[in-house]
Design a protein around this motif. Structure first.
Motif, PDB file in Angstrom:
ATOM      1  N   ASP A   1       0.835  -1.210   0.000  1.00  0.00           N
ATOM      2  CA  ASP A   1       0.000   0.000   0.000  1.00  0.00           C
ATOM      3  C   ASP A   1       0.870   1.261   0.000  1.00  0.00           C
ATOM      4  O   ASP A   1       0.596   2.233  -0.707  1.00  0.00           O
ATOM      5  N   ARG A   2       1.971   1.242   0.762  1.00  0.00           N
ATOM      6  CA  ARG A   2       2.887   2.394   0.775  1.00  0.00           C
ATOM      7  C   ARG A   2       3.564   2.563  -0.583  1.00  0.00           C
ATOM      8  O   ARG A   2       3.704   3.677  -1.091  1.00  0.00           O
ATOM      9  N   MET A   3       3.998   1.449  -1.157  1.00  0.00           N
ATOM     10  CA  MET A   3       4.693   1.508  -2.459  1.00  0.00           C
ATOM     11  C   MET A   3       3.770   2.101  -3.532  1.00  0.00           C
ATOM     12  O   MET A   3       4.199   2.931  -4.333  1.00  0.00           O
ATOM     13  N   ASP A   4       2.500   1.699  -3.494  1.00  0.00           N
ATOM     14  CA  ASP A   4       1.550   2.203  -4.500  1.00  0.00           C
ATOM     15  C   ASP A   4       1.251   3.683  -4.283  1.00  0.00           C
ATOM     16  O   ASP A   4       1.113   4.445  -5.250  1.00  0.00           O
ATOM     17  N   LYS A   5       1.162   4.088  -3.020  1.00  0.00           N
ATOM     18  CA  LYS A   5       0.896   5.510  -2.744  1.00  0.00           C
ATOM     19  C   LYS A   5       2.053   6.378  -3.234  1.00  0.00           C
ATOM     20  O   LYS A   5       1.845   7.429  -3.837  1.00  0.00           O
ATOM     21  N   VAL A   6       3.279   5.939  -2.961  1.00  0.00           N
ATOM     22  CA  VAL A   6       4.450   6.715  -3.404  1.00  0.00           C
ATOM     23  C   VAL A   6       4.484   6.778  -4.930  1.00  0.00           C
ATOM     24  O   VAL A   6       4.731   7.827  -5.516  1.00  0.00           O
ATOM     25  N   ARG A   7       4.197   5.658  -5.578  1.00  0.00           N
ATOM     26  CA  ARG A   7       4.166   5.634  -7.050  1.00  0.00           C
ATOM     27  C   ARG A   7       3.204   6.690  -7.575  1.00  0.00           C
ATOM     28  O   ARG A   7       3.518   7.435  -8.504  1.00  0.00           O
ATOM     29  N   GLU A   8       2.029   6.747  -6.938  1.00  0.00           N
ATOM     30  CA  GLU A   8       1.004   7.686  -7.403  1.00  0.00           C
ATOM     31  C   GLU A   8       1.457   9.144  -7.214  1.00  0.00           C
ATOM     32  O   GLU A   8       1.320   9.962  -8.122  1.00  0.00           O
ATOM     33  N   VAL A   9       2.028   9.435  -6.049  1.00  0.00           N
ATOM     34  CA  VAL A   9       2.398  10.829  -5.746  1.00  0.00           C
ATOM     35  C   VAL A   9       3.437  11.365  -6.716  1.00  0.00           C
ATOM     36  O   VAL A   9       3.323  12.491  -7.202  1.00  0.00           O
ATOM     37  N   ILE A  10       4.461  10.554  -7.018  1.00  0.00           N
ATOM     38  CA  ILE A  10       5.536  11.108  -7.870  1.00  0.00           C
ATOM     39  C   ILE A  10       5.598  10.436  -9.249  1.00  0.00           C
ATOM     40  O   ILE A  10       6.606  10.548  -9.947  1.00  0.00           O
ATOM     41  N   SER A  11       4.512   9.741  -9.607  1.00  0.00           N
ATOM     42  CA  SER A  11       4.406   9.137 -10.953  1.00  0.00           C
ATOM     43  C   SER A  11       5.613   8.271 -11.294  1.00  0.00           C
ATOM     44  O   SER A  11       6.304   8.492 -12.300  1.00  0.00           O
TER      45      SER A  11
END
Ligand SMILES: Cc1cc2nc3c(=O)[nH]c(=O)nc-3n(C[C@H](O)[C@H](O)[C@H](O)COP(=O)(O)O)c2cc1C
Length: 118
Positions: A73-83
């Motif tokens: 869940d953290r990895m996906d959130k970071v991916r989303e924030v900085i593309s």
């Protein structure tokens, strides 16, 4: 990453990443999903993050390792924030800046946890 709005968003990607909101910049260490030996990626990245922390300290900067991988869940959130591109995975956030205070080093050494084999 130096964008103040993005840093604030990164601070929301884990319950323990709040310090990122006030940092002037942060690194996001990533690994390639299809690297030569993916099983070793977390180990390689751990060594590189540790080296980054040591260098920051050497330069008189403050930095902290914020755990992202292996929590999906953290990895996906970071991916989303900085593309983050599909071929990479976020491993850790390392906010960095000039420290507002220097804390005394804590000593975690516990002699009984070290086993000597003759
Ligand atoms: C794998 C790993 C993940 C960490 N994740 C976080 C985190 O999410 N938030 C945080 O504030 N510190 C995090 N830290 C930093 C530790 O909490 C701590 O600051 C560091 O290990 C130094 O501890 P000491 O000052 O007690 O020696 C992490 C450290 C490691 C090694």
């Amino acid at each position: 990453m130096t964008n103040a709005d993005k840093l604030k968003e990164l601070a929301q990607t884990s319950p323990y990443a709040g310090c990122t909101a006030n940092a002037p910049m942060a690194f996001v260490a990533c690994y390639r999903k299809e690297c030569r030996m993916p099983e070793y990626a977390p180990i390689d990245l751990s060594a590189s993050v540790e080296n980054l922390l040591l260098e920051a300290d050497e330069l008189g900067l403050g930095a902290v390792w914020l755990g992202i991988a292996p929590l999906r869940d953290r990895m996906d959130k970071v991916r989303e924030v900085i593309s983050i591109p599909e071929e990479l995975e976020a491993f850790a956030i390392i906010p960095c800046g000039y420290p507002v205070q220097i804390k005394n080093q804590q000593n975690h050494y516990e002699k009984e946890r070290v086993h000597f084999v003759e």
